[in-house]
Design a protein around this motif. Structure first.
Motif, PDB file in Angstrom:
ATOM      1  N   VAL A 111      17.590  -0.469  35.328  1.00 48.71           N
ATOM      2  CA  VAL A 111      17.150  -0.141  36.681  1.00 48.71           C
ATOM      3  C   VAL A 111      15.650  -0.415  36.763  1.00 48.71           C
ATOM      4  N   TYR A 112      15.260  -1.281  37.692  1.00 51.06           N
ATOM      5  CA  TYR A 112      13.858  -1.624  37.885  1.00 51.06           C
ATOM      6  C   TYR A 112      13.441  -1.279  39.308  1.00 51.06           C
ATOM      7  N   THR A 172      11.893   7.896  43.727  1.00 47.68           N
ATOM      8  CA  THR A 172      12.924   8.309  42.773  1.00 47.68           C
ATOM      9  C   THR A 172      14.286   7.823  43.252  1.00 47.68           C
ATOM     10  N   TYR A 173      15.198   7.611  42.303  1.00 53.45           N
ATOM     11  CA  TYR A 173      16.530   7.096  42.606  1.00 53.45           C
ATOM     12  C   TYR A 173      17.589   7.963  41.918  1.00 53.45           C
ATOM     13  N   LYS A 174      18.671   8.218  42.654  1.00 56.05           N
ATOM     14  CA  LYS A 174      19.841   8.882  42.087  1.00 56.05           C
ATOM     15  C   LYS A 174      21.068   8.044  42.443  1.00 56.05           C
ATOM     16  N   ASP A 183      24.152   9.060  35.350  1.00 53.52           N
ATOM     17  CA  ASP A 183      22.891   9.485  34.754  1.00 53.52           C
ATOM     18  C   ASP A 183      22.029   8.275  34.423  1.00 53.52           C
ATOM     19  N   VAL A 184      20.731   8.432  34.654  1.00 51.29           N
ATOM     20  CA  VAL A 184      19.760   7.383  34.326  1.00 51.29           C
ATOM     21  C   VAL A 184      18.961   7.833  33.104  1.00 51.29           C
ATOM     22  N   ASN A 185      19.106   7.095  32.027  1.00 48.73           N
ATOM     23  CA  ASN A 185      18.389   7.413  30.793  1.00 48.73           C
ATOM     24  C   ASN A 185      16.970   6.846  30.868  1.00 48.73           C
ATOM     25  N   LYS A 186      15.982   7.731  30.816  1.00 48.14           N
ATOM     26  CA  LYS A 186      14.593   7.301  30.913  1.00 48.14           C
ATOM     27  C   LYS A 186      13.869   7.354  29.565  1.00 48.14           C
ATOM     28  N   ASN A 187      14.642   7.456  28.491  1.00 47.89           N
ATOM     29  CA  ASN A 187      14.058   7.437  27.145  1.00 47.89           C
ATOM     30  C   ASN A 187      13.952   6.000  26.637  1.00 47.89           C
ATOM     31  N   ASN A 188      12.905   5.746  25.885  1.00 46.52           N
ATOM     32  CA  ASN A 188      12.686   4.436  25.262  1.00 46.52           C
ATOM     33  C   ASN A 188      12.603   3.303  26.275  1.00 46.52           C
ATOM     34  N   ILE A 189      11.983   3.570  27.415  1.00 44.72           N
ATOM     35  CA  ILE A 189      11.766   2.507  28.395  1.00 44.72           C
ATOM     36  C   ILE A 189      10.387   1.879  28.228  1.00 44.72           C
ATOM     37  N   ALA A 190       9.517   2.492  27.441  1.00 44.66           N
ATOM     38  CA  ALA A 190       8.184   1.950  27.178  1.00 44.66           C
ATOM     39  C   ALA A 190       8.146   1.305  25.801  1.00 44.66           C
ATOM     40  N   ARG A 244       8.102  -6.363  38.349  1.00 40.79           N
ATOM     41  CA  ARG A 244       9.131  -5.345  38.139  1.00 40.79           C
ATOM     42  C   ARG A 244       8.717  -4.464  36.980  1.00 40.79           C
ATOM     43  N   LYS A 245       9.056  -3.192  37.097  1.00 45.88           N
ATOM     44  CA  LYS A 245       8.823  -2.256  36.006  1.00 45.88           C
ATOM     45  C   LYS A 245      10.096  -1.446  35.784  1.00 45.88           C
ATOM     46  N   LEU A 246      10.354  -1.159  34.523  1.00 46.59           N
ATOM     47  CA  LEU A 246      11.600  -0.494  34.155  1.00 46.59           C
ATOM     48  C   LEU A 246      11.561   0.975  34.556  1.00 46.59           C
ATOM     49  N   TYR A 247      12.578   1.394  35.298  1.00 45.07           N
ATOM     50  CA  TYR A 247      12.703   2.784  35.740  1.00 45.07           C
ATOM     51  C   TYR A 247      13.600   3.583  34.794  1.00 45.07           C
ATOM     52  N   GLY A 248      14.645   2.948  34.282  1.00 47.46           N
ATOM     53  CA  GLY A 248      15.573   3.635  33.389  1.00 47.46           C
ATOM     54  C   GLY A 248      16.777   2.762  33.091  1.00 47.46           C
ATOM     55  N   LYS A 249      17.767   3.341  32.420  1.00 47.43           N
ATOM     56  CA  LYS A 249      18.978   2.603  32.042  1.00 47.43           C
ATOM     57  C   LYS A 249      20.212   3.426  32.392  1.00 47.43           C
ATOM     58  N   ILE A 250      21.203   2.747  32.970  1.00 46.07           N
ATOM     59  CA  ILE A 250      22.512   3.357  33.222  1.00 46.07           C
ATOM     60  C   ILE A 250      23.428   2.923  32.092  1.00 46.07           C
ATOM     61  N   GLU A 251      23.932   3.874  31.342  1.00 47.07           N
ATOM     62  CA  GLU A 251      24.707   3.552  30.145  1.00 47.07           C
ATOM     63  C   GLU A 251      26.203   3.703  30.398  1.00 47.07           C
ATOM     64  N   HIS A 252      26.654   3.158  31.527  1.00 50.85           N
ATOM     65  CA  HIS A 252      28.083   3.135  31.873  1.00 50.85           C
ATOM     66  C   HIS A 252      28.392   1.769  32.466  1.00 50.85           C
ATOM     67  N   ASP A 253      29.580   1.256  32.157  1.00 49.81           N
ATOM     68  CA  ASP A 253      30.023   0.003  32.778  1.00 49.81           C
ATOM     69  C   ASP A 253      30.327   0.237  34.247  1.00 49.81           C
ATOM     70  N   LEU A 254      30.060  -0.770  35.060  1.00 50.07           N
ATOM     71  CA  LEU A 254      30.368  -0.699  36.489  1.00 50.07           C
ATOM     72  C   LEU A 254      31.348  -1.808  36.821  1.00 50.07           C
ATOM     73  N   GLU A 255      32.493  -1.429  37.347  1.00 50.41           N
ATOM     74  CA  GLU A 255      33.530  -2.398  37.659  1.00 50.41           C
ATOM     75  C   GLU A 255      33.167  -3.203  38.903  1.00 50.41           C
ATOM     76  N   ALA A 256      33.734  -4.400  38.995  1.00 53.92           N
ATOM     77  CA  ALA A 256      33.489  -5.262  40.144  1.00 53.92           C
ATOM     78  C   ALA A 256      34.016  -4.615  41.423  1.00 53.92           C
ATOM     79  N   ASN A 257      33.305  -4.861  42.516  1.00 56.11           N
ATOM     80  CA  ASN A 257      33.645  -4.394  43.861  1.00 56.11           C
ATOM     81  C   ASN A 257      33.502  -2.883  44.042  1.00 56.11           C
ATOM     82  N   LYS A 258      32.982  -2.196  43.035  1.00 55.85           N
ATOM     83  CA  LYS A 258      32.688  -0.778  43.205  1.00 55.85           C
ATOM     84  C   LYS A 258      31.444  -0.621  44.090  1.00 55.85           C
TER      85      LYS A 258
END
Length: 340
Positions: A111-112, A172-174, A183-190, A244-258
């Motif tokens: 997520v940027y 901020t983004y949810k 959940d957005v993981n904001k660890n180890n983004i730097a 662009r700057k890194l905001y965080g990571k989503i650690e779940h797969d997202l299916e097409a057309n969702k």
């Protein structure tokens, strides 16, 4: 006297007319024959074209969603007074956006936030920081370059000081899918090197964003700067006005057309200078994010080299000439034109 003069002249001569000054040292002097040139062009083409194809295919496999929200997140009643809207603390700055996943996005999904027309490379902006203060508690008072965000009156220095930290991004983004929160993981983004060596574990925010003019996000005064990764990412200034700057990571797969529902708190003021804000969701490949330029550049260089090699082969076959033929020298081609 005469002998001394001779010795002096000999010394000067040896210093001036040495093998080095006369360029007589042993050196490799390759002769670029047609065979060597053609072979070099073919090798470059054979190597560069597969790399370009692999890079281009890897870039095409990256799934990216880009959504500009700075305009659409302004209520209709504030369309003509955006600056007043963003600066008013009483207005509701919550905005909901819907994003459709075009293809399967495998985790991690990065997520940027993307800003345009924001010149982080401006000389005065880049200098407005104190690396000594960020690195160690002993440098707390070293705020020479941080004006006007250096001191808070009698309360002491601002930590972190300077305009870069003061303008920290604070949107901020949810995220949610089918009412399920992502959940957005904001660890180890730097960068590890920044966390370990540029931001001290004994340095805590102090007097930050407590003046009359608030520039951006606030910091938790109980967390050391080495653990405040949003700040660390922001403090690594960008070279171009669109970045662009890194905001965080989503650690779940997202299916097409969702459909992803994004709740945005539109707090950051880009309206004052005509900036743009985008939210970017992207997967990654072995070459990083989506970037076709690298693959196209390799293909272009490889193609030009192969074309040049073919052209040289045709010239060499159809119009051959002996290597080092003196008849092609200008004074031999036009003997009458020589000086007498």
């Amino acid at each position: 006297m005469y002998l001394n003069m001779q010795k002096y002249i000999a010394i000067i001569y040896n210093r001036t007319f040495s093998r080095f000054t006369q360029q007589e040292l042993p050196a490799c002097k390759p002769i670029l024959t047609p065979g060597w040139v053609i072979t070099a062009f073919i090798l470059v083409g054979v190597v560069f074209i597969p790399i370009g194809l692999a890079s281009l295919f890897a870039s095409k496999r990256v799934v990216e969603i880009v959504d500009r929200y700075d305009e659409d997140c302004i209520p209709q009643s504030f369309k003509n007074k955006t600056l007043g809207y963003i600066q008013d603390d009483k207005t509701n700055k919550t905005c909901t956006r819907s994003l459709v996943v075009p293809k399967l996005m495998k985790s991690p999904i990065y997520v940027y936030y993307q800003l345009s027309n924001f010149y982080q490379n401006h000389r005065r902006y880049v200098k407005s920081r104190s690396d000594q203060q960020l690195r160690s508690k002993d440098g707390e008072w070293k705020t020479t370059n941080c004006e006007p965000e250096s001191l808070m009156g009698d309360k002491g220095p601002i930590v972190p000081c300077g305009l870069i930290a003061w303008s920290l991004f604070n949107d901020t983004y949810k995220f949610s899918v089918n009412d399920t929160t992502l959940d957005v993981n904001k660890n180890n983004i730097a960068w590890d090197s920044d966390r370990k060596h540029k931001f001290g574990s004994d340095v805590y925010p102090k007097n930050f964003q407590s003046g009359g003019l608030i520039g951006g996000a606030k910091l938790n005064s109980s967390i050391p700067l080495s653990e405040q990764e949003d700040l660390i990412v922001w403090m690594r200034t960008a070279a171009l006005p669109t970045f662009r700057k890194l905001y965080g990571k989503i650690e779940h797969d997202l299916e097409a057309n969702k459909t992803i529902t994004v709740t945005i708190h539109n707090n950051y003021n880009t309206y004052d200078f005509g900036g743009k804000k985008h939210l970017v969701l992207s997967t990654a490949s072995w070459i990083g994010g989506k970037n076709d330029f690298l693959g196209v550049a390799y293909l272009a260089v490889g193609g030009i080299c192969l074309f040049s090699a073919i052209a040289f082969i045709l010239v060499y076959v159809l119009v051959p000439r002996p290597l080092g033929d003196p008849s092609y020298l200008s004074w031999n081609r036009n003997p009458a034109g020589r000086w007498k």
